[in-house]
Enzyme design. Structure first.
Site, PDB file in Angstrom:
ATOM      1  N   LYS A 280      -2.964 -10.842  -9.167  1.00 53.44           N
ATOM      2  CA  LYS A 280      -4.275 -11.298  -8.701  1.00 53.44           C
ATOM      3  C   LYS A 280      -5.411 -10.397  -9.179  1.00 53.44           C
ATOM      4  O   LYS A 280      -5.193  -9.210  -9.465  1.00 53.44           O
ATOM      5  CB  LYS A 280      -4.257 -11.415  -7.188  1.00 53.44           C
TER       6      LYS A 280
ATOM      7  N   LYS B  12      -9.794  -5.180  -6.901  1.00 53.93           N
ATOM      8  CA  LYS B  12     -10.538  -3.962  -7.204  1.00 53.93           C
ATOM      9  C   LYS B  12      -9.613  -2.813  -7.557  1.00 53.93           C
ATOM     10  O   LYS B  12      -9.945  -1.947  -8.337  1.00 53.93           O
ATOM     11  CB  LYS B  12     -11.378  -3.551  -5.987  1.00 53.93           C
TER      12      LYS B  12
ATOM     13  N   LYS C 213       0.842  -1.212   0.000  1.00 59.10           N
ATOM     14  CA  LYS C 213       0.000   0.000   0.000  1.00 59.10           C
ATOM     15  C   LYS C 213       0.876   1.260   0.000  1.00 59.10           C
ATOM     16  O   LYS C 213       0.561   2.242  -0.667  1.00 59.10           O
ATOM     17  CB  LYS C 213      -0.918   0.012   1.229  1.00 59.10           C
TER      18      LYS C 213
HETATM   19  P1  TYM Z   1     -10.848  -7.961   0.626  1.00 62.52           P
HETATM   20  O1  TYM Z   1     -12.087  -7.143   0.731  1.00 62.52           O
HETATM   21  O2  TYM Z   1      -9.693  -7.421  -0.119  1.00 62.52           O
HETATM   22  O3  TYM Z   1     -11.198  -9.356  -0.002  1.00 62.52           O
HETATM   23  C1  TYM Z   1     -12.251 -10.133   0.524  1.00 62.52           C
HETATM   24  C2  TYM Z   1     -11.927 -11.601   0.413  1.00 62.52           C
HETATM   25  O4  TYM Z   1     -11.710 -11.957  -0.933  1.00 62.52           O
HETATM   26  C3  TYM Z   1     -10.447 -12.581  -1.059  1.00 62.52           C
HETATM   27  N1  TYM Z   1      -9.852 -12.233  -2.351  1.00 62.52           N
HETATM   28  C4  TYM Z   1      -9.278 -13.117  -3.162  1.00 62.52           C
HETATM   29  N2  TYM Z   1      -9.098 -14.442  -3.045  1.00 62.52           N
HETATM   30  C5  TYM Z   1      -8.488 -15.067  -4.070  1.00 62.52           C
HETATM   31  N3  TYM Z   1      -8.043 -14.436  -5.176  1.00 62.52           N
HETATM   32  C6  TYM Z   1      -8.191 -13.098  -5.328  1.00 62.52           C
HETATM   33  N4  TYM Z   1      -7.774 -12.493  -6.431  1.00 62.52           N
HETATM   34  C7  TYM Z   1      -8.826 -12.378  -4.284  1.00 62.52           C
HETATM   35  N5  TYM Z   1      -9.136 -11.073  -4.095  1.00 62.52           N
HETATM   36  C8  TYM Z   1      -9.752 -10.998  -2.898  1.00 62.52           C
HETATM   37  C9  TYM Z   1      -9.613 -12.067   0.083  1.00 62.52           C
HETATM   38  O5  TYM Z   1      -8.575 -12.963   0.391  1.00 62.52           O
HETATM   39  C10 TYM Z   1     -10.645 -11.970   1.175  1.00 62.52           C
HETATM   40  O6  TYM Z   1     -10.828 -13.226   1.788  1.00 62.52           O
HETATM   41  N6  TYM Z   1      -8.802  -7.510   5.085  1.00 62.52           N
HETATM   42  C11 TYM Z   1      -9.864  -8.175   4.374  1.00 62.52           C
HETATM   43  C12 TYM Z   1     -11.229  -7.941   4.961  1.00 62.52           C
HETATM   44  C13 TYM Z   1     -11.323  -8.266   6.407  1.00 62.52           C
HETATM   45  C14 TYM Z   1     -11.341  -9.550   6.993  1.00 62.52           C
HETATM   46  C15 TYM Z   1     -11.416  -9.340   8.396  1.00 62.52           C
HETATM   47  C16 TYM Z   1     -11.301 -10.848   6.490  1.00 62.52           C
HETATM   48  C17 TYM Z   1     -11.389  -7.349   7.414  1.00 62.52           C
HETATM   49  N7  TYM Z   1     -11.449  -8.000   8.594  1.00 62.52           N
HETATM   50  C18 TYM Z   1     -11.466 -10.404   9.300  1.00 62.52           C
HETATM   51  C19 TYM Z   1     -11.342 -11.899   7.404  1.00 62.52           C
HETATM   52  C20 TYM Z   1     -11.418 -11.678   8.776  1.00 62.52           C
HETATM   53  C21 TYM Z   1      -9.844  -7.652   2.956  1.00 62.52           C
HETATM   54  O7  TYM Z   1      -9.415  -6.570   2.685  1.00 62.52           O
HETATM   55  O8  TYM Z   1     -10.413  -8.458   2.071  1.00 62.52           O
END
Ligand code: TYM
Length: 331
Positions: A194, A197, A111
């Site tokens: 990957k 967004k 980031k």
């Molecule tokens: P976020 O919003 O970026 O993504 C949500 C979930 O989608 C998965 N993901 C992917 N998995 C495989 N391939 C990809 N290209 C891909 N892009 C996204 C992410 O691994 C995630 O599981 N920090 C987290 C949100 C969060 C969270 C938590 C998750 C906040 N608190 C507590 C679990 C437990 C996040 O930014 O995910």
């Protein structure tokens, strides 16, 4: 029964990476575990959404959760900011999280590189808030994609450190979980890394994309003149498309195109057409529901309030116990 927690940041529409990396597991796990699935709207503040965007983004994720088949009767679905106890736990855990380890986190370094003008403290302590999300329900399983693995390791570190400091076994250890063999990383269409967004609109296929948009995005994906020797190793951008086919197409379709590639007979136009059609088929049932659910404000309100009540009950119990452990006493 084991407790499961997971969340998705509310930064807009969900894509196939979110679906195959996380949500597909949510839908399976809700039948077997005590599940809490939430919308991480506090986490979305690191990138400063406008007040108008913030609510729309939360609604979008809530609607899409429901469209994928997450059932509010089985799992607790809630909005993170409806559970203030999470911020209190975040504060306690921050007292035990060290600058060095936070600065070394891969996602923080990424980031900083991507947005050097917005290196805020929320970004630095993002993994602490995530640990609070998980530990507030004393969860042991956290269905996430591969990119979140390090955050889970940090959540274990913070929970264990709390336990050691106060000499008890209060928080169990949470582990990243996938119902499949391993944690998933879904590649994007840009051939680089990957699906995400922040990687540009054309890199991700969204659950709400129309068939025409999906076809257009997939047909634009980078390919080349084709293999020049038999059984040649695939360059990354081609392997990524095969990896996408692995999740959306049948094994027969995948091996058919793999064979054509190995025999140097593959036509990338046909390959991408098939990939797009299979993406359209797998997303169709969700896409069809999104609009109807989004229009039903009463239902959304009911789901969010029910979820908030259930999540707050669990969170309040944890915070009460944590306060006692730390030594807060009421006069
Ligand atoms: P976020 O919003 O970026 O993504 C949500 C979930 O989608 C998965 N993901 C992917 N998995 C495989 N391939 C990809 N290209 C891909 N892009 C996204 C992410 O691994 C995630 O599981 N920090 C987290 C949100 C969060 C969270 C938590 C998750 C906040 N608190 C507590 C679990 C437990 C996040 O930014 O995910």
């Amino acid at each position: 029964m084991e407790t499961v927690v997971s969340g998705i940041r509310s930064t807009g529409k969900l894509h196939l990476g979110n679906y195959y990396g996380a949500i597909q597991n949510f839908v399976k796990m809700q039948n077997e575990y005590n599940c809490y699935f939430f919308i991480a709207d506090w986490h979305s503040l690191t990138t400063h959404p406008t007040p108008a965007d913030l609510h729309d983004n939360v609604k979008q994720v809530l609607v899409e959760y429901l469209a994928t088949g997450i059932d509010p009767e089985k799992a607790t679905i809630y909005v993170q900011s409806d559970v203030p106890e999470i911020t209190e736990l975040y504060l306690y855990l921050n007292m035990n999280a060290y600058m060095g380890e936070l600065e070394r986190a891969t996602s923080f370094k990424d980031k900083v590189r991507a947005n050097p003008d917005n290196v805020n403290a929320g970004l630095l302590t993002y993994p602490v808030l995530m640990a609070a999300d998980i530990l507030i329900h004393k969860a042991t399983k956290v269905p996430v994609g591969k990119d979140q693995e390090q955050h889970l390791e940090m959540a274990r570190t913070f929970g264990n450190r709390f336990n050691r400091l106060y000499d008890n076994e209060y928080f169990p250890e949470p582990y990243a979980f996938s119902a499949g063999k391993s944690l998933v990383k879904i590649p994007g269409l840009d051939g680089k890394g990957k699906m995400g967004k922040s990687e540009g609109e054309a890199n991700a296929v969204y659950l709400s994309d129309s068939p025409e948009v999906i076809r257009k995005k997939v047909m634009k994906a980078l390919t080349d003149g084709g293999p020049t020797t038999e059984n040649q190793e695939k360059p990354d951008y081609i392997q990524n498309l095969f990896d996408l086919m692995k999740v959306v197409s049948t094994p027969d379709t995948l091996s058919h195109f793999d064979e054509l590639y190995n025999k140097m007979q593959i036509r990338y136009g046909d390959f991408k057409k098939q990939l797009a059609e299979d993406m359209i088929i797998t997303t169709a049932p969700m896409r069809d529901k999104i609009e109807a659910i989004a229009a039903d404000s009463d239902y959304l309100r009911k789901v969010a309030r029910l979820g908030a009540d259930k999540a707050c009950e669990s969170a309040a119990k944890t915070i009460k116990e944590v306060r006692e452990i730390i030594g807060f006493r009421r006069f």
